[in-house]
Design a protein around this motif. Sequence first.
Motif, PDB file in Angstrom:
ATOM      1  N   ARG A  13       0.804  -1.212   0.000  1.00 28.00           N
ATOM      2  CA  ARG A  13       0.000   0.000   0.000  1.00 28.00           C
ATOM      3  C   ARG A  13       0.840   1.266   0.000  1.00 28.00           C
ATOM      4  NH1 ARG A  13      -2.777  -3.843   2.934  1.00 28.00           N
ATOM      5  NH2 ARG A  13      -5.007  -3.641   3.351  1.00 28.00           N
TER       6      ARG A  13
ATOM      7  N   ALA B 179       6.246  -7.542   6.549  1.00 26.21           N
ATOM      8  CA  ALA B 179       7.164  -6.411   6.695  1.00 26.21           C
ATOM      9  C   ALA B 179       8.354  -6.899   7.528  1.00 26.21           C
ATOM     10  CB  ALA B 179       6.451  -5.265   7.388  1.00 26.21           C
TER      11      ALA B 179
ATOM     12  N   LYS C  36       3.209  -2.144  10.042  1.00 25.24           N
ATOM     13  CA  LYS C  36       2.480  -2.306   8.763  1.00 25.24           C
ATOM     14  C   LYS C  36       2.749  -1.107   7.868  1.00 25.24           C
ATOM     15  CE  LYS C  36      -0.192  -5.860  10.117  1.00 25.24           C
ATOM     16  NZ  LYS C  36      -0.049  -7.179   9.535  1.00 25.24           N
ATOM     17  N   ALA C  37       2.866  -1.355   6.586  1.00 24.53           N
ATOM     18  CA  ALA C  37       3.104  -0.287   5.615  1.00 24.53           C
ATOM     19  C   ALA C  37       1.780   0.263   5.101  1.00 24.53           C
ATOM     20  CB  ALA C  37       3.933  -0.828   4.459  1.00 24.53           C
TER      21      ALA C  37
ATOM     22  N   GLU D 140      -0.984   4.272   8.707  1.00 28.91           N
ATOM     23  CA  GLU D 140      -2.363   4.046   8.187  1.00 28.91           C
ATOM     24  C   GLU D 140      -2.544   4.889   6.920  1.00 28.91           C
ATOM     25  OE1 GLU D 140      -5.503   1.857   7.913  1.00 28.91           O
ATOM     26  OE2 GLU D 140      -4.351   1.673   9.749  1.00 28.91           O
ATOM     27  N   SER D 141      -2.688   4.195   5.796  1.00 27.53           N
ATOM     28  CA  SER D 141      -2.595   4.912   4.516  1.00 27.53           C
ATOM     29  C   SER D 141      -3.604   6.041   4.353  1.00 27.53           C
ATOM     30  CB  SER D 141      -2.614   3.957   3.323  1.00 27.53           C
ATOM     31  OG  SER D 141      -3.614   3.009   3.419  1.00 27.53           O
TER      32      SER D 141
ATOM     33  N   GLU E  48     -10.420   1.030   3.147  1.00 30.15           N
ATOM     34  CA  GLU E  48      -9.780   0.254   4.222  1.00 30.15           C
ATOM     35  C   GLU E  48     -10.792  -0.095   5.320  1.00 30.15           C
ATOM     36  OE1 GLU E  48      -6.697  -1.030   4.387  1.00 30.15           O
ATOM     37  OE2 GLU E  48      -6.058  -0.151   2.478  1.00 30.15           O
TER      38      GLU E  48
HETATM   39  N1  LIG Z   1      -5.178  -0.388   6.902  1.00 30.65           N
HETATM   40  C1  LIG Z   1      -3.738  -0.356   6.845  1.00 30.65           C
HETATM   41  C2  LIG Z   1      -3.234  -1.723   6.387  1.00 30.65           C
HETATM   42  C3  LIG Z   1      -1.744  -1.867   6.500  1.00 30.65           C
HETATM   43  C4  LIG Z   1      -1.243  -3.203   5.961  1.00 30.65           C
HETATM   44  O1  LIG Z   1      -1.815  -4.277   6.209  1.00 30.65           O
HETATM   45  N2  LIG Z   1      -0.141  -3.152   5.213  1.00 30.65           N
HETATM   46  C5  LIG Z   1       0.454  -4.340   4.632  1.00 30.65           C
HETATM   47  C6  LIG Z   1       1.089  -3.963   3.290  1.00 30.65           C
HETATM   48  S1  LIG Z   1       0.003  -3.717   1.986  1.00 30.65           S
HETATM   49  C7  LIG Z   1       1.621  -4.839   5.467  1.00 30.65           C
HETATM   50  O2  LIG Z   1       2.340  -4.043   6.049  1.00 30.65           O
HETATM   51  N3  LIG Z   1       1.841  -6.155   5.459  1.00 30.65           N
HETATM   52  C8  LIG Z   1       3.019  -6.729   6.023  1.00 30.65           C
HETATM   53  C9  LIG Z   1       2.802  -7.461   7.311  1.00 30.65           C
HETATM   54  O3  LIG Z   1       1.639  -7.621   7.721  1.00 30.65           O
HETATM   55  O4  LIG Z   1       3.801  -7.876   7.919  1.00 30.65           O
HETATM   56  C10 LIG Z   1      -3.310   0.790   5.911  1.00 30.65           C
HETATM   57  O5  LIG Z   1      -4.087   1.128   5.011  1.00 30.65           O
HETATM   58  O6  LIG Z   1      -2.234   1.371   6.085  1.00 30.65           O
END
Ligand SMILES: N[C@@H](CCC(=O)N[C@@H](CS)C(=O)NCC(=O)O)C(=O)O
Length: 214
Positions: free
Chosen positions: A11, A39, A51-52, A64-65, A101
């Motif tokens: 994201r 991540a 989380k990214a 949080e995007s 989201e």
């Molecule tokens: N609602 C959050 C979701 C964040 C999220 O789940 N990011 C994913 C990347 S698309 C992530 O960091 N995944 C890696 C992990 O869970 O370790 C946002 O929009 O920032």
Amino acid sequence: MITVHHLQNSRSIRILWLLEELGLPYEIVHYDRHEQLFAPPDYRRLHGLGKAPVITDGTRVVAESGAIIEYVIEVHGDGRLRPAVGSDDWVRYLQWMHLIEGSVMLPYILGIYIDMLGDGGAPVKPRAESEIALHFGFMEQELTGRDFVVGDALTGADIQATFLLDAAAERGLLGDYPALARYRAYMVARPAYARALKKGGAYRIADLTAAAMS
Ligand SMILES: N[C@@H](CCC(=O)N[C@@H](CS)C(=O)NCC(=O)O)C(=O)O
């Protein structure tokens, strides 16, 4: 100066695209996926959820995007990429900023997990499928005949929506939703989106689904 902590295939592409559209100066720190999926541990040092996306702006850390998009637009956007606060368009902008989201991602991700369960997921599959159809059908209806979520110009809400549609397109989910497919094609043809992709590197969400299922 804003620093985007960019996790590959994630994201955080939204934030690179946003900053390219606004023409703001920024730096990128690149992070690879850990075990092709998560991540990396370093990322958690930025923010408790790990989380990214995450950005830093001076001493501020923003996660949080949707919040990052709103923060950048409000603090650095100089009135660009959002309708006038309090207008009817702004209400629609806010709804879409949170819809993706806050509502659509849940059934979308559940659908992926249920597929991973195979036969074990059968009892909940119809419910997930009907929720996906409800949410995607709603977006399809809302975007029919429109180039943008709001009015006749790009806003942060389009940037928030397009990541979800990129992911859905890679899963082959947009076949039944021609307005969403057309809208997405229009978004990804923007030069700023192409610049974000070039600066961000690898972006194939299907690789993540494959890694999750392996
Ligand atoms: N609602 C959050 C979701 C964040 C999220 O789940 N990011 C994913 C990347 S698309 C992530 O960091 N995944 C890696 C992990 O869970 O370790 C946002 O929009 O920032």
